[in-house]
Design a protein around this motif. Sequence first.
Motif, mmCIF file in Angstrom:
data_model
loop_
_atom_site.group_PDB
_atom_site.id
_atom_site.type_symbol
_atom_site.label_atom_id
_atom_site.label_comp_id
_atom_site.label_asym_id
_atom_site.label_seq_id
_atom_site.Cartn_x
_atom_site.Cartn_y
_atom_site.Cartn_z
ATOM 1 N N LEU A 5 0.931 -0.892 -0.062
ATOM 2 C CA LEU A 5 -0.011 0.029 -0.112
ATOM 3 C C LEU A 5 0.877 1.333 0.064
ATOM 4 N N SER A 6 0.706 2.174 -0.846
ATOM 5 C CA SER A 6 1.559 3.397 -0.810
ATOM 6 C C SER A 6 0.715 4.550 -1.670
ATOM 7 N N HIS A 7 1.300 5.731 -1.464
ATOM 8 C CA HIS A 7 0.620 6.975 -2.020
ATOM 9 C C HIS A 7 1.771 7.900 -2.430
ATOM 10 N N THR A 8 2.147 8.302 -3.845
ATOM 11 C CA THR A 8 2.943 9.034 -4.165
ATOM 12 C C THR A 8 2.293 10.514 -4.468
ATOM 13 N N ASN A 9 2.593 11.688 -3.795
ATOM 14 C CA ASN A 9 2.360 13.050 -3.718
ATOM 15 C C ASN A 9 2.860 13.692 -4.826
ATOM 16 N N ARG A 10 2.370 14.933 -5.216
ATOM 17 C CA ARG A 10 2.869 15.666 -6.550
ATOM 18 C C ARG A 10 4.284 16.005 -6.323
ATOM 19 N N THR A 14 6.833 9.084 -2.332
ATOM 20 C CA THR A 14 6.194 7.807 -2.026
ATOM 21 C C THR A 14 6.266 7.407 -0.453
ATOM 22 N N ALA A 15 4.879 7.327 -0.039
ATOM 23 C CA ALA A 15 4.782 6.990 1.533
ATOM 24 C C ALA A 15 4.145 5.796 1.498
ATOM 25 N N TYR A 16 4.932 4.584 2.582
ATOM 26 C CA TYR A 16 4.143 3.385 2.766
ATOM 27 C C TYR A 16 3.852 3.557 4.193
ATOM 28 N N ILE A 17 2.924 2.368 4.663
ATOM 29 C CA ILE A 17 2.441 2.453 5.981
ATOM 30 C C ILE A 17 3.026 1.235 6.464
ATOM 31 N N SER A 46 -9.841 -0.904 6.813
ATOM 32 C CA SER A 46 -11.022 -0.293 6.855
ATOM 33 C C SER A 46 -11.201 0.930 7.567
ATOM 34 N N GLY A 47 -11.689 2.080 6.909
ATOM 35 C CA GLY A 47 -11.831 3.245 7.702
ATOM 36 C C GLY A 47 -10.956 4.301 7.721
ATOM 37 N N PHE A 48 -9.732 3.989 6.860
ATOM 38 C CA PHE A 48 -8.472 4.606 6.927
ATOM 39 C C PHE A 48 -8.136 5.328 5.535
ATOM 40 N N GLU A 49 -7.597 6.248 5.302
ATOM 41 C CA GLU A 49 -7.075 6.673 4.150
ATOM 42 C C GLU A 49 -5.731 7.428 4.203
ATOM 43 N N PHE A 50 -5.195 7.387 3.048
ATOM 44 C CA PHE A 50 -4.159 8.619 2.800
ATOM 45 C C PHE A 50 -4.747 9.913 2.574
ATOM 46 N N TYR A 51 -4.039 11.125 2.854
ATOM 47 C CA TYR A 51 -4.371 12.331 2.515
ATOM 48 C C TYR A 51 -3.352 13.191 2.526
ATOM 49 N N GLU A 52 -3.189 14.124 1.324
ATOM 50 C CA GLU A 52 -2.269 14.739 0.981
ATOM 51 C C GLU A 52 -2.612 16.218 1.114
ATOM 52 N N TYR A 53 -1.931 17.008 1.839
ATOM 53 C CA TYR A 53 -2.234 18.388 2.207
ATOM 54 C C TYR A 53 -2.043 19.245 1.005
ATOM 55 N N PRO A 54 -3.014 19.924 0.408
ATOM 56 C CA PRO A 54 -2.910 20.920 -0.744
ATOM 57 C C PRO A 54 -1.618 22.007 -0.674
ATOM 58 N N SER A 55 -1.645 22.293 0.642
ATOM 59 C CA SER A 55 -0.560 23.439 0.791
ATOM 60 C C SER A 55 0.945 23.217 0.525
ATOM 61 N N ASP A 56 1.295 21.843 1.178
ATOM 62 C CA ASP A 56 2.881 21.613 1.004
ATOM 63 C C ASP A 56 2.872 20.040 0.796
ATOM 64 N N ILE A 59 2.122 13.934 3.313
ATOM 65 C CA ILE A 59 1.100 12.923 3.245
ATOM 66 C C ILE A 59 0.811 12.398 4.712
ATOM 67 N N VAL A 60 -0.301 12.234 5.137
ATOM 68 C CA VAL A 60 -0.595 11.655 6.491
ATOM 69 C C VAL A 60 -1.543 10.329 6.355
ATOM 70 N N PHE A 61 -1.513 9.704 7.049
ATOM 71 C CA PHE A 61 -2.456 8.415 7.204
ATOM 72 C C PHE A 61 -3.283 8.695 8.278
ATOM 73 N N ARG A 62 -4.796 8.747 7.965
ATOM 74 C CA ARG A 62 -5.732 9.100 9.087
ATOM 75 C C ARG A 62 -7.090 8.425 8.974
ATOM 76 N N LYS A 63 -8.096 8.482 9.751
ATOM 77 C CA LYS A 63 -9.157 7.863 9.861
ATOM 78 C C LYS A 63 -9.982 8.650 8.640
ATOM 79 N N ARG A 64 -10.565 7.686 7.829
ATOM 80 C CA ARG A 64 -11.261 8.323 6.659
ATOM 81 C C ARG A 64 -12.232 9.568 7.117
ATOM 82 N N VAL A 65 -12.100 10.833 6.237
ATOM 83 C CA VAL A 65 -13.026 11.793 6.446
ATOM 84 C C VAL A 65 -13.948 11.658 5.513
#
Length: 202
Positions: A5-10, A14-17, A46-56, A59-65
């Motif tokens: 599982l990973s997320h690559t920001n702009r 790339t972040a892994y958990i 279940s119930g989690f997500e990656f989130y990438e802050y638009p400002s900078d 990447i954070v890993f958090r409970k889904r909003v």
Amino acid sequence: MTSYLSHTNRQGDTAYIRAVPTAKGGTRYYITKDPKAADLLEEMPSGFEFYEYPSDARIVFRKRVTCKITASERQVVEDAMHNLSDVKDFIVAAEGNTLTIYISQFSSISGEHENPTTEETRLNWGGEHVDRFKQYDDYVRFVLVSEANRTFRLERIVFLGFFNRDYAELETSDDLESLAEMVCQHIGYPTYFDLAPKGWEE
């Protein structure tokens, strides 16, 4: 090869958990950039997500909003920016009940200098490495105040001192397209600061 599982920001990071068991039998999650770290997750819990802050782009890993903004509503604001604003390097982000317009640090909200495109910024600042430090500032947002009627409160940033800023209401309406047109035609032009918040009119 295992796919983690990973997320690559702009910015290309790339972040892994890592999922680390706790002494009480739970699980604690940690972000890592090491693809060879121990205990990496293969699937999203279940119930989690990656989130990438638009400002900078952090990447954070958090409970889904839960996002209450529809894709079509986000597109309305993005289209208004493309068609009416002089700012060419921007992000329209939806989170929770809010749509927010962020503009690049190289752009001018009030047209004090020319607003470059993303490519022009790269040409002027030494190439694509500029993407790694470029930040975006929020100036305008649309807050969903009624899900039933799809009513939004349009707000813009106001400056309360050298370091203090806050949002103030401009207008509230169930016509998002009208609100977007109302504000986007001023973003990147000197008339932006002529948009007087309610109660601030002369």
